[in-house]
Design a protein around this motif. Structure first.
Motif, PDB file in Angstrom:
ATOM      1  N   ILE A 117       9.063  -0.490  -1.953  1.00 27.40           N
ATOM      2  CA  ILE A 117       8.332  -0.256  -3.201  1.00 27.40           C
ATOM      3  C   ILE A 117       7.027  -1.044  -3.170  1.00 27.40           C
ATOM      4  O   ILE A 117       6.955  -2.140  -2.598  1.00 27.40           O
ATOM      5  N   LEU A 118       6.006  -0.482  -3.804  1.00 33.05           N
ATOM      6  CA  LEU A 118       4.725  -1.175  -3.923  1.00 33.05           C
ATOM      7  C   LEU A 118       4.000  -0.696  -5.163  1.00 33.05           C
ATOM      8  O   LEU A 118       4.326   0.348  -5.725  1.00 33.05           O
ATOM      9  N   GLU A 119       3.035  -1.492  -5.601  1.00 35.83           N
ATOM     10  CA  GLU A 119       2.109  -1.083  -6.650  1.00 35.83           C
ATOM     11  C   GLU A 119       0.711  -1.067  -6.045  1.00 35.83           C
ATOM     12  O   GLU A 119       0.384  -1.911  -5.210  1.00 35.83           O
ATOM     13  N   VAL A 120      -0.099  -0.126  -6.491  1.00 36.28           N
ATOM     14  CA  VAL A 120      -1.471  -0.018  -6.020  1.00 36.28           C
ATOM     15  C   VAL A 120      -2.353   0.337  -7.212  1.00 36.28           C
ATOM     16  O   VAL A 120      -1.934   1.097  -8.101  1.00 36.28           O
ATOM     17  N   ARG A 121      -3.556  -0.228  -7.227  1.00 39.93           N
ATOM     18  CA  ARG A 121      -4.481   0.087  -8.330  1.00 39.93           C
ATOM     19  C   ARG A 121      -4.700   1.591  -8.434  1.00 39.93           C
ATOM     20  O   ARG A 121      -4.859   2.278  -7.432  1.00 39.93           O
ATOM     21  N   GLU A 122      -4.755   2.061  -9.651  1.00 42.81           N
ATOM     22  CA  GLU A 122      -5.011   3.471  -9.915  1.00 42.81           C
ATOM     23  C   GLU A 122      -6.329   3.924  -9.275  1.00 42.81           C
ATOM     24  O   GLU A 122      -6.451   5.051  -8.801  1.00 42.81           O
ATOM     25  N   SER A 123      -7.314   3.031  -9.243  1.00 39.68           N
ATOM     26  CA  SER A 123      -8.630   3.376  -8.688  1.00 39.68           C
ATOM     27  C   SER A 123      -8.695   3.264  -7.163  1.00 39.68           C
ATOM     28  O   SER A 123      -9.670   3.708  -6.566  1.00 39.68           O
ATOM     29  N   ASN A 124      -7.679   2.703  -6.532  1.00 43.29           N
ATOM     30  CA  ASN A 124      -7.714   2.496  -5.081  1.00 43.29           C
ATOM     31  C   ASN A 124      -7.172   3.734  -4.362  1.00 43.29           C
ATOM     32  O   ASN A 124      -6.065   3.742  -3.816  1.00 43.29           O
ATOM     33  N   LEU A 125      -7.994   4.770  -4.353  1.00 40.59           N
ATOM     34  CA  LEU A 125      -7.575   6.056  -3.786  1.00 40.59           C
ATOM     35  C   LEU A 125      -7.371   5.986  -2.282  1.00 40.59           C
ATOM     36  O   LEU A 125      -6.500   6.678  -1.740  1.00 40.59           O
TER      37      LEU A 125
ATOM     38  N   ILE B 231      -0.171   2.249  -9.894  1.00 41.68           N
ATOM     39  CA  ILE B 231       0.654   3.365  -9.466  1.00 41.68           C
ATOM     40  C   ILE B 231       1.813   2.757  -8.678  1.00 41.68           C
ATOM     41  O   ILE B 231       1.591   1.962  -7.759  1.00 41.68           O
ATOM     42  N   ILE B 232       3.041   3.087  -9.034  1.00 41.70           N
ATOM     43  CA  ILE B 232       4.221   2.605  -8.318  1.00 41.70           C
ATOM     44  C   ILE B 232       4.592   3.653  -7.278  1.00 41.70           C
ATOM     45  O   ILE B 232       4.715   4.846  -7.601  1.00 41.70           O
ATOM     46  N   MET B 233       4.718   3.213  -6.035  1.00 44.06           N
ATOM     47  CA  MET B 233       5.059   4.135  -4.944  1.00 44.06           C
ATOM     48  C   MET B 233       6.312   3.629  -4.244  1.00 44.06           C
ATOM     49  O   MET B 233       6.583   2.421  -4.202  1.00 44.06           O
ATOM     50  N   MET B 234       7.068   4.577  -3.671  1.00 50.95           N
ATOM     51  CA  MET B 234       8.315   4.233  -3.019  1.00 50.95           C
ATOM     52  C   MET B 234       8.512   5.068  -1.755  1.00 50.95           C
ATOM     53  O   MET B 234       8.076   6.219  -1.689  1.00 50.95           O
TER      54      MET B 234
END
Length: 158
Positions: free
Chosen positions: A113-121, A152-155
């Motif tokens: 799991i990770l989080e990434v800034r919404e703006s960091n496309l 944004i949470i990604m998995m």
């Protein structure tokens, strides 16, 4: 630093190694150059305790990027991944990410799991290209000047 694996970077050999307190000055230099709201030294020290690991990419003996992760039960959480500005767009972030995925697969983790800034496309595209999918959002998670930015949470299920 304990070297574990090497890879080719622009025709030369680079290595991965476990990071510790002695690497903090180099880590902080990269962190401060990469983020508008960098982690503090205390935050990195907290992430060098039980359940956490920090890994770096070294090129010519110099730290070029790092990642910090935390494990609990069968879940691993990517806390921070950053590449030195002078070494971006050379595949270091992807290699660090793949190294982490490989290590977690070998340790039988169930999901990453990770989080990434919404703006960091760019980062989102990297994570998607390695199999991560968006599973949620954390509103107002990151500082952004006088306001906040969502994460944004990604998995990735292993």
């Amino acid at each position: 630093m304990v070297s574990e694996r090497s890879f080719r970077l622009k025709g030369a050999e680079s290595t991965f190694g476990r990071l510790g307190e002695a690497d903090l000055p180099a880590i902080l230099d990269i962190e401060r150059g990469g983020y508008g709201y960098p982690w503090s030294e205390a935050q990195f020290l907290d992430c060098m305790g039980e359940g956490f690991e920090a890994w770096g990419s070294f090129f010519g003996g110099r730290l070029t990027g790092y990642l910090v992760h935390w494990q609990v039960l069968d879940e691993a959480h990517l806390m921070n991944l950053c590449v030195d500005r002078s070494h971006t767009r050379q595949g270091i972030g992807r290699q660090l990410l793949r190294h982490w995925i490989s290590r977690m697969t070998c340790q039988n983790m169930g999901e990453l799991i990770l989080e990434v800034r919404e703006s960091n496309l760019g980062a989102q595209a990297l994570y998607r290209s390695e199999g991560f999918v968006q599973v949620g959002e954390r509103p107002d998670y990151y500082p952004d000047g006088g306001k906040r930015e969502s994460a944004i949470i990604m998995m990735l299920r292993l």
